[in-house]
Design a protein around this motif. Sequence first.
Motif, PDB file in Angstrom:
ATOM      1  N   ARG A 121     -18.488  -0.654  94.444  1.00  0.00           N
ATOM      2  CA  ARG A 121     -18.468  -1.569  93.307  1.00  0.00           C
ATOM      3  C   ARG A 121     -17.818  -0.961  92.067  1.00  0.00           C
ATOM      4  O   ARG A 121     -17.741  -1.612  91.021  1.00  0.00           O
ATOM      5  CB  ARG A 121     -19.892  -2.008  92.981  1.00  0.00           C
ATOM      6  CG  ARG A 121     -20.546  -2.826  94.117  1.00  0.00           C
ATOM      7  CD  ARG A 121     -22.034  -2.988  93.903  1.00  0.00           C
ATOM      8  NE  ARG A 121     -22.332  -3.811  92.754  1.00  0.00           N
ATOM      9  CZ  ARG A 121     -23.263  -3.521  91.840  1.00  0.00           C
ATOM     10  NH1 ARG A 121     -23.933  -2.401  91.925  1.00  0.00           N
ATOM     11  NH2 ARG A 121     -23.482  -4.325  90.827  1.00  0.00           N
ATOM     12  N   PRO A 126     -18.412  -2.584  85.596  1.00  0.00           N
ATOM     13  CA  PRO A 126     -18.404  -1.397  84.728  1.00  0.00           C
ATOM     14  C   PRO A 126     -19.769  -0.706  84.747  1.00  0.00           C
ATOM     15  O   PRO A 126     -20.780  -1.328  85.061  1.00  0.00           O
ATOM     16  CB  PRO A 126     -18.108  -1.972  83.341  1.00  0.00           C
ATOM     17  CG  PRO A 126     -18.537  -3.400  83.415  1.00  0.00           C
ATOM     18  CD  PRO A 126     -18.332  -3.839  84.839  1.00  0.00           C
ATOM     19  N   GLY A 127     -19.769   0.574  84.431  1.00  0.00           N
ATOM     20  CA  GLY A 127     -21.027   1.312  84.332  1.00  0.00           C
ATOM     21  C   GLY A 127     -21.568   1.818  85.635  1.00  0.00           C
ATOM     22  O   GLY A 127     -22.617   2.452  85.676  1.00  0.00           O
ATOM     23  N   VAL A 128     -20.841   1.578  86.727  1.00  0.00           N
ATOM     24  CA  VAL A 128     -21.327   1.948  88.053  1.00  0.00           C
ATOM     25  C   VAL A 128     -20.298   2.843  88.733  1.00  0.00           C
ATOM     26  O   VAL A 128     -19.106   2.565  88.684  1.00  0.00           O
ATOM     27  CB  VAL A 128     -21.547   0.690  88.911  1.00  0.00           C
ATOM     28  CG1 VAL A 128     -22.036   1.067  90.299  1.00  0.00           C
ATOM     29  CG2 VAL A 128     -22.532  -0.236  88.240  1.00  0.00           C
ATOM     30  N   GLY A 129     -20.759   3.913  89.367  1.00  0.00           N
ATOM     31  CA  GLY A 129     -19.863   4.753  90.145  1.00  0.00           C
ATOM     32  C   GLY A 129     -18.781   5.407  89.318  1.00  0.00           C
ATOM     33  O   GLY A 129     -17.623   5.471  89.700  1.00  0.00           O
ATOM     34  N   LEU A 130     -19.166   5.940  88.175  1.00  0.00           N
ATOM     35  CA  LEU A 130     -18.193   6.591  87.303  1.00  0.00           C
ATOM     36  C   LEU A 130     -17.970   8.037  87.741  1.00  0.00           C
ATOM     37  O   LEU A 130     -18.890   8.706  88.201  1.00  0.00           O
ATOM     38  CB  LEU A 130     -18.700   6.604  85.859  1.00  0.00           C
ATOM     39  CG  LEU A 130     -19.078   5.272  85.231  1.00  0.00           C
ATOM     40  CD1 LEU A 130     -19.838   5.494  83.928  1.00  0.00           C
ATOM     41  CD2 LEU A 130     -17.825   4.476  84.962  1.00  0.00           C
ATOM     42  N   VAL A 131     -16.757   8.488  87.554  1.00  0.00           N
ATOM     43  CA  VAL A 131     -16.437   9.895  87.794  1.00  0.00           C
ATOM     44  C   VAL A 131     -15.388  10.291  86.760  1.00  0.00           C
ATOM     45  O   VAL A 131     -14.622   9.443  86.291  1.00  0.00           O
ATOM     46  CB  VAL A 131     -15.938  10.100  89.248  1.00  0.00           C
ATOM     47  CG1 VAL A 131     -14.599   9.415  89.483  1.00  0.00           C
ATOM     48  CG2 VAL A 131     -15.843  11.571  89.617  1.00  0.00           C
ATOM     49  N   MET A 320     -10.218   0.870  85.102  1.00  0.00           N
ATOM     50  CA  MET A 320     -10.585  -0.149  84.106  1.00  0.00           C
ATOM     51  C   MET A 320     -10.929   0.435  82.739  1.00  0.00           C
ATOM     52  O   MET A 320     -10.748  -0.215  81.719  1.00  0.00           O
ATOM     53  CB  MET A 320     -11.771  -0.979  84.612  1.00  0.00           C
ATOM     54  CG  MET A 320     -13.080  -0.232  84.695  1.00  0.00           C
ATOM     55  SD  MET A 320     -14.496  -1.336  84.963  1.00  0.00           S
ATOM     56  CE  MET A 320     -14.504  -1.539  86.718  1.00  0.00           C
ATOM     57  N   TYR A 321     -11.390   1.679  82.682  1.00  0.00           N
ATOM     58  CA  TYR A 321     -11.833   2.210  81.384  1.00  0.00           C
ATOM     59  C   TYR A 321     -10.646   2.512  80.469  1.00  0.00           C
ATOM     60  O   TYR A 321     -10.763   2.424  79.253  1.00  0.00           O
ATOM     61  CB  TYR A 321     -12.749   3.416  81.588  1.00  0.00           C
ATOM     62  CG  TYR A 321     -13.920   3.008  82.461  1.00  0.00           C
ATOM     63  CD1 TYR A 321     -14.927   2.207  81.957  1.00  0.00           C
ATOM     64  CD2 TYR A 321     -13.955   3.339  83.808  1.00  0.00           C
ATOM     65  CE1 TYR A 321     -15.959   1.751  82.761  1.00  0.00           C
ATOM     66  CE2 TYR A 321     -14.983   2.896  84.629  1.00  0.00           C
ATOM     67  CZ  TYR A 321     -15.984   2.093  84.094  1.00  0.00           C
ATOM     68  OH  TYR A 321     -16.990   1.632  84.900  1.00  0.00           O
TER      69      TYR A 321
END
Lengths: 432, 432
Positions: A121, A126-131, A320-321
């Motif tokens: 996802r 947004p806010g999920v699975g960030l690296v 996306m960021y």
Amino acid sequence: MGAGFSSCSHTTTFFAASTTLFPHRSKSNFSTFNPHFKLLSQTLYYPKPTKITTSRSSSSALSPINSGGRAEEMKTQEEKSTQPMSDLHNIDPELIQRMAYDALVWTSIHGLVVGDKSVPRSGKVPGVGLVHAPIALLPMSFPENHWKQACEVSPIFNELIDRVSLDGEFLQESLSSYNLWFPLGRIGLQVMNKNGGCFYFQTHGYSFPDARKWQARGKFIEIRLGLHRSDYMLDEQTKLLLQIEINTISASFPGLGSLVSELHRSLLNQYKEQLGLDSRRIPRNAAVNGFAEALAKAWEEYSNPRAVVMFVVQTEERNMYDQHWLSTEFPFSCFPQLCNTYDVTTIRKTLAEIDEQGVLQPDGTLLVGDQAIGVIYFRAGYAPTDYPSESEWRARLLMEQSSAIKCPSISYHLAGTKKIQQELAKPNVLER
Amino acid sequence: MGAGFSSCSHTTTFFAASTTLFPHRSKSNFSTFNPHFKLLSQTLYYPKPTKITTSRSSSSALSPINSGGRAEEMKTQEEKSTQPMSDLHNIDPELIQRMAYDALVWTSIHGLVVGDKSVPRSGKVPGVGLVHAPIALLPMSFPENHWKQACEVSPIFNELIDRVSLDGEFLQESLSSYNLWFPLGRIGLQVMNKNGGCFYFQTHGYSFPDARKWQARGKFIEIRLGLHRSDYMLDEQTKLLLQIEINTISASFPGLGSLVSELHRSLLNQYKEQLGLDSRRIPRNAAVNGFAEALAKAWEEYSNPRAVVMFVVQTEERNMYDQHWLSTEFPFSCFPQLCNTYDVTTIRKTLAEIDEQGVLQPDGTLLVGDQAIGVIYFRAGYAPTDYPSESEWRARLLMEQSSAIKCPSISYHLAGTKKIQQELAKPNVLER
């Protein structure tokens, strides 16, 4: 485009981003809307996440640590650029580990992040699975004269793109014999009005609704916003700065690129004693501000306070960021100096959503979900895979028919194709 | 402590964080080192990540949207607090979705993140497996008089903790009959010098090395730094502000809590028209700055420019970014207004690493990996599970024997136990 950067051993690659709004409001033919064009002199590489590249084959090279503690990040003499760059392996491995740790912390709390492809996802929510974004740990050294050269030619290239976009005959000649996927493969290019500076076209199955109405909306068509990024390579053999390409659609990394400059500045400050590099020699990178300012200016030109800026996005976007940093510049921000810089609302829509929710009003206004669209900013629509069905093509056509200011316009999009850039490199073409 | 917040239906919970450095340098007995004590009036809840809590059973309640567009976040009359808070379900679900999306973007690019427990390395390596911190989407309304009351009693509670910590007889009486896991369960408490304001103790198997040397280092022992957080509950039946507990060790969320305030301010600004709430009524939350300032002040008091601040951390810490926001205040930062506020280096060590790398010098200086430690900031060492072997106990003893300023001191740690807080609530105990 998107995340594609060229890099190879023993060369340095960087990219310059600039913004241009046409027609010109200033007196000079070559000035840009934004007088301080943007330079992203850092590079972002895409090795495996969580690893900082220290390989020799990377194009990242570290400035030598001088005994006098003076940085040589930007050499002022061309011959200096021929000196071999110092090896990252000369730095104490323990120090590299510490810097890497601090860099990773920095990326995490300052939004220098992407979606992790191992988390399904992460490209949708947004806010999920960030690296952390893959980064070069330290800035590379780069000859100052070549850097300045890239800065100087930036508005000239913008002007070139604009002029090419107005030369329908040249574009048609150059592109018509090729089965280009876009727009020639799917959309039959038809130059309806060269002087208008825009290509009117019809697709297989869609006929152009009413050319006269379109022309009546000419004032909008004439406003052309370019957010470009030039990628350069410093060739070791010829000692020349070579342009790899100029991107006229979905030029990425104004957000994350600006952050990389800040990260490098921060690391150089923190490890000043150990590295002996002067953070003040890292050029200021304000691409994100420049892009936002240009989009806000275009929105202002559209002259509808209730209109919004629409980001056209892919259904799944792990970068996306980088895009969010741009919209953050608009409506809200954590830090006072950025807060409410521009009171402009942004929305994000996929091509399929635009097809589903979009309506063209008689006066040319595009409504998407009851919201009038003042500026369309394409961060999708450049790859064949962005058009999996007729729906996406309908959406593109709908936008092109609208009075919204497109970034890029269809003609800028065409002028940015590799085929055109190849043509421009031939003798006597530029002189045309 | 750590991430533990009390919350229940139909009550509002918040916590106040304050910093105190003893002995007092000012004339007043009740003034704090830092004149502006910190209030974190937002709450952080821990539902499942990626979902914004909208359940009635949550303690988050939304201010009513007044037709006049005027916010009532803080009511000035006590009776107002008895009014039922408006229901989040009254807000347009589509608006909630939009706000939730924007909130998630905000958390991602502003470092309001934690490690995702579904990613194994997320508690060990920064920059990996990030997920937005669980948050309440909007601030809750809270009666202004109770909020002010909490602010006013904050330095008084700090003073109370300090006085209790100096009353060895009371502490021993209160704690000795209980098989408390720490420090009584493992460490035999032995009050060696009440007047010194510190407990000297010996463990099973470790004898106190040299009490005279310890006393010679009394000047360091007398510097006591407290970074506290009081948790409160507004009781619906009695209309009273009830203190749940005061945390004297590892009081968490100065970093993320400060960001939540900024997030709420940002959302209220962005959705001003729809919500009708005034973001200016959200109290300023500068806990992270206050904590950093207090740690820097303690470091300065230690008077060794080469010494560092050591964060004692758990081997796995998914709330690491809350801590990193504190150390970011020290050596480096992205944004100019935070940059290089204090030129203090921080290191992070687990108890096991401190046991392995720590050495006590004859003058009481603690060296860890050749670095002199000026201030020890415990973000671990409060839970029995933090001491899985003799190694961790040796580390704690080593630190207690050192001249480093401990936050908290062993006596602050003891004074903060629930047993002591229970004793203090009995009649005639405070009058002692």
